[in-house]
Scaffold this motif. Sequence first.
Motif, PDB file in Angstrom:
ATOM      1  N   ALA A 155      -5.836 -42.285  22.410  1.00 29.89           N
ATOM      2  CA  ALA A 155      -7.191 -42.680  22.023  1.00 29.89           C
ATOM      3  C   ALA A 155      -7.164 -43.549  20.772  1.00 29.89           C
ATOM      4  O   ALA A 155      -7.581 -43.133  19.701  1.00 29.89           O
ATOM      5  N   ARG A 156      -6.693 -44.781  20.907  1.00 31.47           N
ATOM      6  CA  ARG A 156      -6.543 -45.646  19.743  1.00 31.47           C
ATOM      7  C   ARG A 156      -7.877 -46.149  19.213  1.00 31.47           C
ATOM      8  O   ARG A 156      -7.963 -46.545  18.053  1.00 31.47           O
ATOM      9  N   GLU A 157      -8.891 -46.193  20.012  1.00 34.57           N
ATOM     10  CA  GLU A 157     -10.181 -46.708  19.549  1.00 34.57           C
ATOM     11  C   GLU A 157     -11.134 -45.608  19.124  1.00 34.57           C
ATOM     12  O   GLU A 157     -12.260 -45.890  18.728  1.00 34.57           O
ATOM     13  N   VAL A 158     -10.686 -44.365  19.209  1.00 38.87           N
ATOM     14  CA  VAL A 158     -11.533 -43.245  18.816  1.00 38.87           C
ATOM     15  C   VAL A 158     -10.736 -42.289  17.951  1.00 38.87           C
ATOM     16  O   VAL A 158      -9.512 -42.246  17.995  1.00 38.87           O
ATOM     17  N   ALA A 159     -11.443 -41.527  17.125  1.00 37.36           N
ATOM     18  CA  ALA A 159     -10.786 -40.558  16.259  1.00 37.36           C
ATOM     19  C   ALA A 159     -10.422 -39.291  17.011  1.00 37.36           C
ATOM     20  O   ALA A 159      -9.456 -38.616  16.669  1.00 37.36           O
ATOM     21  N   ALA A 160     -11.237 -38.954  18.035  1.00 36.44           N
ATOM     22  CA  ALA A 160     -10.996 -37.730  18.785  1.00 36.44           C
ATOM     23  C   ALA A 160     -11.708 -37.794  20.126  1.00 36.44           C
ATOM     24  O   ALA A 160     -12.670 -38.542  20.305  1.00 36.44           O
ATOM     25  N   VAL A 161     -11.195 -36.999  21.049  1.00 35.48           N
ATOM     26  CA  VAL A 161     -11.848 -36.773  22.330  1.00 35.48           C
ATOM     27  C   VAL A 161     -12.263 -35.303  22.349  1.00 35.48           C
ATOM     28  O   VAL A 161     -11.483 -34.431  21.953  1.00 35.48           O
ATOM     29  N   PHE A 162     -13.500 -35.027  22.752  1.00 35.56           N
ATOM     30  CA  PHE A 162     -13.920 -33.631  22.840  1.00 35.56           C
ATOM     31  C   PHE A 162     -14.726 -33.421  24.107  1.00 35.56           C
ATOM     32  O   PHE A 162     -15.126 -34.378  24.775  1.00 35.56           O
ATOM     33  N   THR A 163     -14.935 -32.162  24.473  1.00 42.57           N
ATOM     34  CA  THR A 163     -15.661 -31.846  25.700  1.00 42.57           C
ATOM     35  C   THR A 163     -16.857 -30.957  25.387  1.00 42.57           C
ATOM     36  O   THR A 163     -16.853 -30.194  24.411  1.00 42.57           O
TER      37      THR A 163
END
Length: 343
Positions: A155-163
């Motif tokens: 996820a280079r364009e975001v700081a984190a992925v969450f659900t």
Amino acid sequence: MAYLSPASKRAIANLRAYSSPPTNWYKCPLTRRAAVLILLFADRGGDLRVVLTIRSAGLKSYAGQAALPGGKADSLNENPFTVARREAFEEIGLPMSDHRLPPGYSVEHLTELPSNLAMTELGVRPCVAFLRGPAPSERNRDPDTARDILPRLDAREVAAVFTAPFFNFLRDKDLDPGTRTSVPGEWYKGSWHSWHESAWRMHQFFVPVSPSTVFLANYQGASGPPPEASTDITSSKTPAVKSNGASAKSSSSLQPPLPRSFYSMAGDALAQPRYRVFGMTARIMVDCARVAYGEEPEYEHNSHFGDEEMMERLLKIGRLAPIKKDGEWLSRDIMMKAAKAKM
């Protein structure tokens, strides 16, 4: 296939059967076309969750805000799903084809929802997909979609992925009683705001997070710092013109337009026990859940889906042009002119 609860099976079937009305997305010039991906998957209990992101703190716009994976079209030949899948690959690393997913996983394109109009005057088409997981096997005795897929994303364009729990977007409180008492804060806040003499419902959802539902971006091996990515299209939006219920009829219930400071994020977004989802992203989640579960939310909301009528009226008066002029914005006069346009 991984277990799906009866409610989740019905939700997937409803989305698969949903036929979106004609869209103005294809009438927009290339520079005004964008799409987002609503990626659903089943948790271990068979309930649906949705994948969201936190934008990198180093980005020029909307740093630290929650958003759906998405972005602008690259060519007129791209349809909304192509745009959404390409952007999901670029932002969160979701492979473009099933054979690049771990064994037993696949992505089904379910439907598209009516287009929304972003604050930047983009036509944003929400595309809904289901990430199907495998049943237990010798190779993977305990499949967990979040664990098997998201930690592998670059996820280079975001700081984190969450659900987030998908069905909960129709409720005004956390569905899990334990979460209500153990996680500080509340699930939902909403209010009506005036926008050129119309009423728009601002939804704010505060998604509780834990180590099993948040995956931080890994920049190891990346060449240089996170890129200053494309213009955000989901965190903020222009309010909807139509509204539902008595709350929208009484101007005394309306609050002033939101200040710019509302859209900024104070402190470290990743250090919060809940991640705030608001603006266009929140409205898209509400509309998608309405279609999937065949229910209306517990809270007040704008009753129509998307902004197709608004987009059509603006196109008729020459707005949403290929090139946006400096200082150009959707003023009260422009919206009144659009309201008078013949359909």
